[in-house]
Each structure stands twice: as structure tokens, then as C-alpha cells.
Design an enzyme around this catalytic site. Structure first.
Site, PDB file in Angstrom:
ATOM      1  N   CYS A   1       0.822  -1.222   0.000  1.00  0.00           N
ATOM      2  CA  CYS A   1       0.000   0.000   0.000  1.00  0.00           C
ATOM      3  C   CYS A   1       0.851   1.265   0.000  1.00  0.00           C
ATOM      4  CB  CYS A   1      -0.933   0.007   1.205  1.00  0.00           C
ATOM      5  SG  CYS A   1      -2.037  -1.399   1.180  1.00  0.00           S
TER       6      CYS A   1
ATOM      7  N   HIS B   1      -3.790   6.946   1.620  1.00  0.00           N
ATOM      8  CA  HIS B   1      -4.072   5.598   1.110  1.00  0.00           C
ATOM      9  C   HIS B   1      -5.487   5.197   1.516  1.00  0.00           C
ATOM     10  CE1 HIS B   1      -3.910   1.467   0.143  1.00  0.00           C
ATOM     11  NE2 HIS B   1      -3.929   1.071   1.401  1.00  0.00           N
TER      12      HIS B   1
ATOM     13  N   ASN C   1      -9.958  -0.948  -1.701  1.00  0.00           N
ATOM     14  CA  ASN C   1      -8.517  -0.756  -1.551  1.00  0.00           C
ATOM     15  C   ASN C   1      -7.825  -1.297  -2.808  1.00  0.00           C
ATOM     16  OD1 ASN C   1      -5.828  -0.776  -0.836  1.00  0.00           O
ATOM     17  ND2 ASN C   1      -6.129  -1.794   1.134  1.00  0.00           N
TER      18      ASN C   1
HETATM   19  O1  UT7 Z   1      -4.216  -1.672   3.019  1.00  0.00           O
HETATM   20  C1  UT7 Z   1      -3.404  -2.307   3.953  1.00  0.00           C
HETATM   21  C2  UT7 Z   1      -3.849  -2.027   5.283  1.00  0.00           C
HETATM   22  N1  UT7 Z   1      -5.095  -2.674   5.587  1.00  0.00           N
HETATM   23  C3  UT7 Z   1      -5.812  -2.157   6.544  1.00  0.00           C
HETATM   24  O2  UT7 Z   1      -5.437  -1.136   7.046  1.00  0.00           O
HETATM   25  C4  UT7 Z   1      -7.055  -2.873   7.019  1.00  0.00           C
HETATM   26  C5  UT7 Z   1      -7.119  -2.735   8.509  1.00  0.00           C
HETATM   27  N2  UT7 Z   1      -8.200  -3.482   9.151  1.00  0.00           N
HETATM   28  C6  UT7 Z   1      -9.514  -3.213   8.927  1.00  0.00           C
HETATM   29  O3  UT7 Z   1      -9.857  -2.388   8.112  1.00  0.00           O
HETATM   30  C7  UT7 Z   1     -10.544  -3.918   9.777  1.00  0.00           C
HETATM   31  O4  UT7 Z   1      -9.913  -4.622  10.795  1.00  0.00           O
HETATM   32  C8  UT7 Z   1     -11.472  -4.883   8.979  1.00  0.00           C
HETATM   33  C9  UT7 Z   1     -12.391  -4.100   8.063  1.00  0.00           C
HETATM   34  C10 UT7 Z   1     -10.643  -5.851   8.149  1.00  0.00           C
HETATM   35  C11 UT7 Z   1     -12.332  -5.704   9.919  1.00  0.00           C
HETATM   36  O5  UT7 Z   1     -13.109  -4.843  10.733  1.00  0.00           O
HETATM   37  P1  UT7 Z   1     -13.211  -5.053  12.301  1.00  0.00           P
HETATM   38  O6  UT7 Z   1     -14.124  -4.033  12.805  1.00  0.00           O
HETATM   39  O7  UT7 Z   1     -11.807  -5.099  12.842  1.00  0.00           O
HETATM   40  O8  UT7 Z   1     -13.930  -6.451  12.394  1.00  0.00           O
HETATM   41  P2  UT7 Z   1     -13.414  -7.823  13.052  1.00  0.00           P
HETATM   42  O9  UT7 Z   1     -12.304  -8.395  12.238  1.00  0.00           O
HETATM   43  O10 UT7 Z   1     -13.198  -7.612  14.507  1.00  0.00           O
HETATM   44  O11 UT7 Z   1     -14.679  -8.716  12.883  1.00  0.00           O
HETATM   45  C12 UT7 Z   1     -15.900  -8.473  13.591  1.00  0.00           C
HETATM   46  C13 UT7 Z   1     -16.882  -9.522  13.214  1.00  0.00           C
HETATM   47  C14 UT7 Z   1     -16.343 -10.937  13.336  1.00  0.00           C
HETATM   48  O12 UT7 Z   1     -17.392 -11.754  13.776  1.00  0.00           O
HETATM   49  P3  UT7 Z   1     -17.482 -12.196  15.331  1.00  0.00           P
HETATM   50  O13 UT7 Z   1     -16.202 -12.913  15.607  1.00  0.00           O
HETATM   51  O14 UT7 Z   1     -17.615 -10.920  16.104  1.00  0.00           O
HETATM   52  O15 UT7 Z   1     -18.698 -13.060  15.369  1.00  0.00           O
HETATM   53  C15 UT7 Z   1     -15.993 -11.318  11.930  1.00  0.00           C
HETATM   54  O16 UT7 Z   1     -16.083 -12.692  11.675  1.00  0.00           O
HETATM   55  O17 UT7 Z   1     -17.253  -9.361  11.842  1.00  0.00           O
HETATM   56  C16 UT7 Z   1     -17.069 -10.597  11.148  1.00  0.00           C
HETATM   57  N3  UT7 Z   1     -16.668 -10.290   9.775  1.00  0.00           N
HETATM   58  C17 UT7 Z   1     -17.567 -10.079   8.799  1.00  0.00           C
HETATM   59  N4  UT7 Z   1     -18.904 -10.114   8.784  1.00  0.00           N
HETATM   60  C18 UT7 Z   1     -19.518  -9.854   7.623  1.00  0.00           C
HETATM   61  C19 UT7 Z   1     -15.419 -10.125   9.269  1.00  0.00           C
HETATM   62  N5  UT7 Z   1     -15.511  -9.832   7.963  1.00  0.00           N
HETATM   63  C20 UT7 Z   1     -16.809  -9.790   7.658  1.00  0.00           C
HETATM   64  C21 UT7 Z   1     -17.524  -9.546   6.458  1.00  0.00           C
HETATM   65  N6  UT7 Z   1     -18.867  -9.574   6.496  1.00  0.00           N
HETATM   66  N7  UT7 Z   1     -16.909  -9.244   5.313  1.00  0.00           N
END
Ligand code: UT7
Length: 336
Positions: A118, A263, A293
Site C-alpha cells: 500500500c 491511502h 482498496n
Molecule cells: O491496506 C493495507 C492495510 N489494511 C488495513 O489497514 C485494514 C485494517 N483493518 C480493517 O480495516 C478492519 O480490521 C477490517 C475491516 C478488516 C475488519 O473490521 P473489524 O471491525 O476489525 O472487524 P473484526 O475483524 O473484529 O470482525 C468483527 C466480526 C467478526 O465476527 P465475530 O467474531 O464478532 O462473530 C468477523 O467474523 O465481523 C465478522 N466479519 C464479517 N462479517 C460480515 C469479518 N468480515 C466480515 C464480512 N462480512 N466481510
């Protein structure tokens, strides 16, 4: 031209595949929803190349390059170096830059691929500026291009990563300038490999023999995996930090910046960065809603959109800032 004092961007171009993939489309492939994706990331749709079309990052890069040449008023034969930033090259090796050189029918000029994910475009622009200041090259084609869609896990197992990424390329032509009010001002680049495995594709990888096994395939090790929360926390810390580093080095204040082009990994990350920098809404630009992204392509895509929207005028002080896999991060100040 008077005495050359640095480099500046002469033209910008983009290539965006026609196929639009909405959040609703993704919800037909995996357990996810438009509501979850919009709330957690801000993304509404992204573009993917047609499956099986054979279109690679180099093809998108070539399309973007011709548009950048047009805007710059530069003939392709004048290009003397191609830099290609990508994490999704056509092949593991060789890189995309030589492939672009051949697809554009150019002489056997210098070609350089860089990784940096990125942060690839910020690193690439820094390299271009340094080469021009050294007098080594005069018309550099820098491309950030990705075809992520071919490498994503489209099942529920991969949903945390797959919903984030889109395909696109952005290109710029960088050339020398004698105008102190229109130039690349500075760059500040960093990396911390302690976070390398927080966002990576493990296999194929030559730390294993063989570098890709049937078991790796069955375990999905060829798909990107991410420790999302950890990457998020690092992004919202490092991006403001490296903007302040740039300001301090140049004796500038945040109010001197006309527009921040960050980014595009997650709209929530950028909202937090905006808050930590104390930026009003009209001093930051986002377009992740439309593209997701696109990794090395996000910043030239933003530049192109901001120019079309009249948000960038000659001499404006712009701040590019990125954070991504590696970890890598950096900021670059330029006077447009
Ligand atoms: O470009 C390089 C750099 N990349 C980044 O900077 C990305 C950084 N990270 C993020 O943007 C976020 O961490 C994410 C968008 C990837 C995830 O968001 P989050 O708020 O951290 O969610 P999480 O991973 O804590 O997941 C929360 C819940 C989980 O379910 P449980 O365990 O609470 O039941 C996940 O399984 O959301 C679930 N989940 C989804 N649900 C529906 C994860 N992905 C999805 C999805 N749709 N696509």
C-alpha cells in the site's frame, strides 16, 4: 528550463476495469452484507477484471500510462525509466515493468519493480524524485497497479480481506522542474518487518520446500490473510505520525497543507487520521467508496479524481500518506 531543482508530476492517468462488484454481489458469494461492509469500511463497490480474461496488472498499467502521457504531453519514446509498484504482478517473476516496456513497444530502457504494497506509490515517487535529482533519468513512468480479484478467497473464510480489495492502476509521468513552487518537496519513508506476517500471502514462498504444496493449497495459504485489528491500530498511529514528521522537517504547519491524499484501506482509518491531524473535511479526500482498496493504485486514483473535481490547483501543497503490509509507511509532500 533554468537550473533543475527537483522533480514534479507532469501527468496522471488511471485504468479501472468495467466490471463493478457491489457489496450485494459479494453477499451472493459469501456470508456478508452491504450493511456490514459499509459500516466497517465505507466501501460500497469495487471494480474487478472479468474472471479468466487474462487481464493483468501490466495491462491496466499500460492503459493508465497512455493517459498519463497524454496529460503530460510526453511521447512514449521519451520515457527513460519505468517503475512498477504492485503486490499482484502478472507473474511471481519477472516483474511488471519489463512487461509494460514490451507492451508499449519501447526501447530497452531501465525497468524497476518495487513491492511496498500500500506504500508502493509513495516509495515509487520518492525513488523517481531521487533518480531525477541525481540526473539519471528525465521522463519516468511510475505505475501503481493491481489485479487483486484473481487472488482472493471468495468464500466466507476469506470475507474479512476479500470485501476490501479492488483492481485498478494509476500512472504518473515524473520529470525535472526548475520551479520551486511546483515540485516534490520531501519524502519520509519507514518500515517495520516485525509486522510482516500481520498482512501477507504465505505461499508460494521459498522458505518452504516445495514452495507450494497440495496441503498449502488445501489450507488456502495462497490467499491473503490479515490480523485486521492490529493492522488497523498501526495504520491510525503511523499515518498521522509520518505526516507530522514531514511537517516538522519542513517547518510547516498542518494548516499549510491544501489537501491530504491518504491511502484508501478503510474509511474508518482515514476518519481517525483526519481527527488526529485536526483536518477539516475540505482538506482530505477519499474515494474508497467506489474502488475499495486498490493498494499501490489508491493514491494516483485519488489524484485523478481530485483533479477532476477541481480540488487540486497548481502550486497547492499536497500531502500523500500511506500505510500497509510490510509494515511499510510513508508521507510525501509536493507542491502541485
Ligand atoms: O491496506 C493495507 C492495510 N489494511 C488495513 O489497514 C485494514 C485494517 N483493518 C480493517 O480495516 C478492519 O480490521 C477490517 C475491516 C478488516 C475488519 O473490521 P473489524 O471491525 O476489525 O472487524 P473484526 O475483524 O473484529 O470482525 C468483527 C466480526 C467478526 O465476527 P465475530 O467474531 O464478532 O462473530 C468477523 O467474523 O465481523 C465478522 N466479519 C464479517 N462479517 C460480515 C469479518 N468480515 C466480515 C464480512 N462480512 N466481510
Amino acid at each position: 528550463m533554468g537550473q533543475m531543482i527537483g522533480s514534479r508530476i507532469w501527468g496522471v492517468g488511471t485504468a479501472i476495469p468495467d466490471r463493478v462488484v457491489t457489496n450485494h454481489d459479494l453477499a451472493t458469494m459469501m456470508e456478508t452484507s452491504d450493511e456490514w461492509i459499509v459500516e466497517r469500511t465505507g466501501i460500497r463497490e469495487r471494480h474487478w477484471v472479468e474472471d479468466g480474461s487474462g487481464v493483468g496488472a501490466s495491462d491496466l498499467g499500460v492503459q493508465a500510462a497512455y493517459k498519463a502521457l497524454d496529460m503530460a504531453g510526453v511521447k512514449k519514446e521519451e520515457i527513460d525509466l519505468i517503475i512498477f509498484a504492485t503486490l499482484s504482478p502478472d507473474h511471481d517473476f519477472p516483474g511488471c515493468a519489463p512487461i509494460v516496456q514490451t507492451k508499449m513497444g519501447l526501447a530497452p530502457i531501465a525497468c524497476l519493480d518495487i513491492r511496498q504494497q500500500c506504500t508502493g506509490f509513495v516509495y515509487g515517487l520518492s525513488v523517481a524524485d531521487a533518480f531525477i535529482k541525481a540526473g539519471a533519468y528525465k521522463r519516468i513512468l511510475l505505475i501503481g497497479g493491481e489485479v487483486h480479484s484473481a487472488g482472493l478467497d471468495r468464500t466466507t473464510k476469506g470475507r474479512d480481506v476479500t470485501v476490501l480489495f479492488g483492481d485498478a492502476a494509476g500512472a504518473v509521468i515524473v520529470g525535472p522542474t526548475d520551479d520551486p513552487e511546483r515540485r516534490i518537496v520531501s519524502y519520509h519513508l519507514h518500515a517495520d518487518g516485525a509486522g510482516a506476517l500481520d498482512l501477507c500471502v504465505e505461499r508460494p514462498g521459498c522458505v518452504a520446500t516445495p514452495r507450494f504444496s497440495r496441503q498449502d493449497f488445501e489450507e488456502g495459504k495462497h490467499f491473503p490473510k490479515m490480523n485486521g485489528k492490529k493492522v488497523f491500530r498501526n495504520a491510525v498511529t503511523r499515518m498521522p505520525e509520518v505526516v507530522f514528521e514531514a511537517l516538522l522537517a519542513n517547518g510547516l504547519n498542518i494548516s499549510d497543507i491544501k489537501l491530504v491524499l491518504p491511502h484508501q484501506a478503510n474509511l474508518r482509518i482515514n476518519e481517525k487520521v483526519q481527527q488526529l491531524l485536526g483536518l477539516p473535511d475540505d482538506k482530505i479526500f477519499n474515494n474508497i467508496q467506489k474502488f475499495g482498496n486498490t493498494t499501490a493504485a489508491t493514491i494516483p486514483l485519488l489524484m485523478s479524481d481530485a483533479l477532476a473535481a477541481g480540488r487540486i490547483q497548481p502550486k497547492d501543497l499536497l500531502c500523500l500518506v500511506a500505510f500497509g503490509a510490510g509494515y511499510t509507511w510513508g508521507s510525501l509532500l509536493l507542491r502541485w
